[in-house]
Design a protein around this motif. Structure first.
Motif, PDB file in Angstrom:
ATOM      1  N   ALA A   1       2.892  -8.374   3.265  1.00 25.42           N
ATOM      2  CA  ALA A   1       1.844  -7.517   2.891  1.00 25.42           C
ATOM      3  C   ALA A   1       0.653  -8.414   2.805  1.00 25.42           C
ATOM      4  CB  ALA A   1       1.868  -6.715   1.638  1.00 25.42           C
ATOM      5  N   LEU A   2       0.537  -9.341   2.354  1.00 23.91           N
ATOM      6  CA  LEU A   2      -0.627 -10.255   2.053  1.00 23.91           C
ATOM      7  C   LEU A   2      -0.943 -10.787   3.652  1.00 23.91           C
ATOM      8  CD1 LEU A   2       0.266 -12.182  -1.273  1.00 23.91           C
ATOM      9  CD2 LEU A   2      -1.487 -10.452  -0.841  1.00 23.91           C
ATOM     10  N   ALA A   3       0.151 -10.996   4.434  1.00 20.83           N
ATOM     11  CA  ALA A   3      -0.262 -11.747   5.778  1.00 20.83           C
ATOM     12  C   ALA A   3      -0.801 -10.559   6.721  1.00 20.83           C
ATOM     13  CB  ALA A   3       0.850 -12.356   6.049  1.00 20.83           C
ATOM     14  N   ASP A   4      -0.800  -9.204   6.409  1.00 23.26           N
ATOM     15  CA  ASP A   4      -0.868  -8.221   7.280  1.00 23.26           C
ATOM     16  C   ASP A   4      -2.326  -7.798   7.257  1.00 23.26           C
ATOM     17  OD1 ASP A   4      -1.147  -5.941   8.727  1.00 23.26           O
ATOM     18  OD2 ASP A   4       0.797  -5.042   8.044  1.00 23.26           O
ATOM     19  N   ASP A   5      -3.180  -8.048   8.100  1.00 21.26           N
ATOM     20  CA  ASP A   5      -4.737  -7.981   7.986  1.00 21.26           C
ATOM     21  C   ASP A   5      -4.787  -6.195   7.928  1.00 21.26           C
ATOM     22  OD1 ASP A   5      -5.463 -10.393   8.157  1.00 21.26           O
ATOM     23  OD2 ASP A   5      -5.559 -10.303  10.265  1.00 21.26           O
ATOM     24  N   ALA A   6      -3.980  -5.512   8.314  1.00 19.53           N
ATOM     25  CA  ALA A   6      -3.959  -3.949   8.153  1.00 19.53           C
ATOM     26  C   ALA A   6      -3.749  -3.412   6.858  1.00 19.53           C
ATOM     27  CB  ALA A   6      -3.061  -3.288   9.282  1.00 19.53           C
ATOM     28  N   VAL A   7      -2.949  -4.293   5.855  1.00 19.00           N
ATOM     29  CA  VAL A   7      -3.036  -3.865   4.507  1.00 19.00           C
ATOM     30  C   VAL A   7      -4.062  -3.956   3.819  1.00 19.00           C
ATOM     31  CG1 VAL A   7      -1.570  -4.331   2.525  1.00 19.00           C
ATOM     32  CG2 VAL A   7      -0.262  -4.005   4.692  1.00 19.00           C
ATOM     33  N   ARG A   8      -4.722  -3.112   3.106  1.00 20.14           N
ATOM     34  CA  ARG A   8      -5.935  -3.593   2.252  1.00 20.14           C
ATOM     35  C   ARG A   8      -5.696  -3.418   0.856  1.00 20.14           C
ATOM     36  NH1 ARG A   8     -10.536  -1.529   3.976  1.00 20.14           N
ATOM     37  NH2 ARG A   8     -11.384  -2.620   2.055  1.00 20.14           N
ATOM     38  N   VAL A   9      -4.479  -2.377   0.356  1.00 21.40           N
ATOM     39  CA  VAL A   9      -4.147  -2.320  -1.055  1.00 21.40           C
ATOM     40  C   VAL A   9      -2.703  -2.574  -0.988  1.00 21.40           C
ATOM     41  CG1 VAL A   9      -4.472  -0.957  -3.118  1.00 21.40           C
ATOM     42  CG2 VAL A   9      -6.079  -0.978  -1.376  1.00 21.40           C
ATOM     43  N   ILE A  10      -2.089  -2.975  -1.961  1.00 21.97           N
ATOM     44  CA  ILE A  10      -0.572  -2.999  -2.465  1.00 21.97           C
ATOM     45  C   ILE A  10      -0.279  -2.206  -3.558  1.00 21.97           C
ATOM     46  CG2 ILE A  10       1.499  -4.391  -3.009  1.00 21.97           C
ATOM     47  CD1 ILE A  10      -0.245  -6.890  -1.635  1.00 21.97           C
ATOM     48  N   VAL A  11       0.507  -1.265  -3.420  1.00 20.99           N
ATOM     49  CA  VAL A  11       0.924  -0.364  -4.545  1.00 20.99           C
ATOM     50  C   VAL A  11       2.363  -0.716  -4.935  1.00 20.99           C
ATOM     51  CG1 VAL A  11       1.594   2.059  -5.470  1.00 20.99           C
ATOM     52  CG2 VAL A  11      -0.384   1.620  -3.885  1.00 20.99           C
ATOM     53  N   LEU A  12       2.648  -1.082  -6.234  1.00 20.33           N
ATOM     54  CA  LEU A  12       4.078  -1.401  -6.760  1.00 20.33           C
ATOM     55  C   LEU A  12       4.554  -0.118  -7.539  1.00 20.33           C
ATOM     56  CD1 LEU A  12       6.167  -3.298  -7.328  1.00 20.33           C
ATOM     57  CD2 LEU A  12       5.009  -4.433  -9.181  1.00 20.33           C
ATOM     58  N   ASP A  13       5.526   0.547  -7.016  1.00 24.26           N
ATOM     59  CA  ASP A  13       5.896   1.757  -7.777  1.00 24.26           C
ATOM     60  C   ASP A  13       7.736   1.475  -7.899  1.00 24.26           C
ATOM     61  OD1 ASP A  13       6.374   4.433  -8.312  1.00 24.26           O
ATOM     62  OD2 ASP A  13       5.113   5.096  -6.444  1.00 24.26           O
ATOM     63  N   HIS A  14       8.280   2.685  -8.406  1.00 20.28           N
ATOM     64  CA  HIS A  14       9.710   2.343  -8.608  1.00 20.28           C
ATOM     65  C   HIS A  14      10.335   3.709  -8.449  1.00 20.28           C
ATOM     66  CE1 HIS A  14       9.445   4.248 -12.689  1.00 20.28           C
ATOM     67  NE2 HIS A  14       8.168   4.016 -12.530  1.00 20.28           N
ATOM     68  N   THR A  15      11.511   3.607  -8.240  1.00 18.75           N
ATOM     69  CA  THR A  15      12.579   4.882  -8.376  1.00 18.75           C
ATOM     70  C   THR A  15      13.162   4.995  -9.563  1.00 18.75           C
ATOM     71  OG1 THR A  15      14.302   3.748  -7.365  1.00 18.75           O
ATOM     72  CG2 THR A  15      12.896   4.674  -5.707  1.00 18.75           C
ATOM     73  N   GLY A  16      13.965   6.083  -9.832  1.00 14.90           N
ATOM     74  CA  GLY A  16      14.529   5.966 -11.239  1.00 14.90           C
ATOM     75  C   GLY A  16      13.688   6.423 -12.408  1.00 14.90           C
ATOM     76  N   ARG A  17      14.470   6.428 -13.549  1.00 14.64           N
ATOM     77  CA  ARG A  17      13.613   6.675 -14.531  1.00 14.64           C
ATOM     78  C   ARG A  17      12.871   5.540 -15.281  1.00 14.64           C
ATOM     79  NH1 ARG A  17      14.395   6.490 -20.378  1.00 14.64           N
ATOM     80  NH2 ARG A  17      15.993   5.051 -20.120  1.00 14.64           N
ATOM     81  N   VAL A  18      13.341   4.374 -15.059  1.00 11.94           N
ATOM     82  CA  VAL A  18      12.818   3.000 -15.755  1.00 11.94           C
ATOM     83  C   VAL A  18      11.796   2.311 -14.679  1.00 11.94           C
ATOM     84  CG1 VAL A  18      13.393   0.883 -16.768  1.00 11.94           C
ATOM     85  CG2 VAL A  18      14.440   2.871 -17.242  1.00 11.94           C
ATOM     86  N   PHE A  19      10.621   1.814 -14.836  1.00 11.31           N
ATOM     87  CA  PHE A  19       9.938   1.107 -14.140  1.00 11.31           C
ATOM     88  C   PHE A  19      10.417  -0.268 -13.995  1.00 11.31           C
ATOM     89  CE2 PHE A  19       6.539  -2.338 -13.806  1.00 11.31           C
ATOM     90  CZ  PHE A  19       6.181  -2.104 -12.770  1.00 11.31           C
ATOM     91  N   CYS A  20      10.959  -1.081 -14.906  1.00 10.51           N
ATOM     92  CA  CYS A  20      11.592  -2.358 -14.852  1.00 10.51           C
ATOM     93  C   CYS A  20      11.807  -2.792 -16.389  1.00 10.51           C
ATOM     94  CB  CYS A  20      10.516  -3.366 -13.978  1.00 10.51           C
ATOM     95  SG  CYS A  20      11.341  -5.056 -14.058  1.00 10.51           S
ATOM     96  N   SER A  21      13.241  -3.185 -16.505  1.00  6.35           N
ATOM     97  CA  SER A  21      13.669  -3.602 -17.628  1.00  6.35           C
ATOM     98  C   SER A  21      13.792  -4.884 -17.947  1.00  6.35           C
ATOM     99  CB  SER A  21      15.222  -3.163 -17.681  1.00  6.35           C
ATOM    100  OG  SER A  21      16.019  -3.502 -16.928  1.00  6.35           O
ATOM    101  N   GLY A  22      13.204  -5.696 -16.998  1.00  6.91           N
ATOM    102  CA  GLY A  22      12.990  -7.244 -17.115  1.00  6.91           C
ATOM    103  C   GLY A  22      14.041  -7.965 -16.431  1.00  6.91           C
TER     104      GLY A  22
END
Length: 252
Positions: free
Chosen positions: A39-60
């Motif tokens: 994503a960082l190398a792709d000039d067409a990408v302007r913004v990055i979104v970090l999302d998740h499936t399931g009930r929990v974002f991230c348990s560590g």
């Protein structure tokens, strides 16, 4: 374990390991780092979104992998590179937190530029309660948070809600769970109006540690300001403002 969707200048990276509460396993860390690099190398990408499936974002960190291993086998030496990749990204990173975030998951969201959280999301720095230390994530968590709030929450390990996370500086916007998508889109649109190079330089300024009197800081800052006023982006932005039209970098 990671869904990647790139469209309209936005790379959405979705943690997709709900069976283990989106824990940061070796596989997920590797996939996330690889997707961020692309994503960082792709000039067409302007913004990055970090999302998740399931009930929990991230348990560590994935504690099943960490049990009985040496530190280098538990991601302790690898995780900083992932956090640094997000923290230093010249492209803005937005986190969509729809559910609980714990331990290393809080480091993941704290490294992002804008954190949108559902009002029902909960948070906890649980490390001390299992005999470990939130050392690595402190590098990105502490610059974000109100010091006395961080002090208490990292020591107690207690669960806190989205409003306390907002007041403590860990998240930026709290909305009803059904409104997370719309709010993330609003943030993405707002970020897309910024010039790519100017956004990257502004992030660098925001992340930079400064010390000393203002008279010592201004020479370098004036150099940056003059460089961007004279740049192609700067001149296009000024022309667009004067002509009352969108700048070339604003998505149609």
């Amino acid at each position: 374990m990671l869904q990647v969707d790139v469209r309209h200048g936005v790379a959405t990276l979705t943690l997709d390991s709900p069976a283990n509460r989106n824990a940061l396993s070796r596989a997920l860390r590797a996939q996330l780092r690889s997707a961020l690099t692309e994503a960082l190398a792709d000039d067409a990408v302007r913004v990055i979104v970090l999302d998740h499936t399931g009930r929990v974002f991230c348990s560590g960190m994935d504690l099943a992998e960490a049990a009985g291993g040496a530190a280098e086998d538990q991601g302790v030496n690898e995780f900083p590179a992932l956090l640094e990749q997000i923290w230093d990204s010249p492209k803005p990173v937005v986190a969509a937190v729809r559910g609980p975030a714990r331990a290393g998951g809080l480091g993941l969201l704290a490294a992002c530029d804008v954190v949108v959280a559902a009002a029902t999301a909960t948070f906890a720095f649980t490390e001390v309660r299992i005999g470990i230390v939130p050392a690595v994530i402190s590098a990105v968590v502490l610059p974000r948070m109100v010091p006395n709030v961080a002090h208490r929450l990292l020591l107690t390990g207690e669960v806190f809600d989205a409003q306390e996370a907002l007041a403590g500086g860990l998240v930026d916007v709290v909305v009803p769970a059904d409104d997370v998508d719309a709010c993330v889109r609003e943030q993405v649109v707002a970020l897309g109006k910024g010039a790519p190079l100017a956004l990257g330089e502004t992030k660098r300024l925001l992340r930079a540690a400064r010390s000393g009197p203002l008279t010592e800081q201004f020479p370098d800052l004036l150099t940056v300001s003059a460089r961007f006023f004279a740049s192609e982006e700067g001149q296009e932005g000024i022309a667009a403002f004067r002509e009352k039209r969108p700048a070339r970098w604003v998505p149609a």
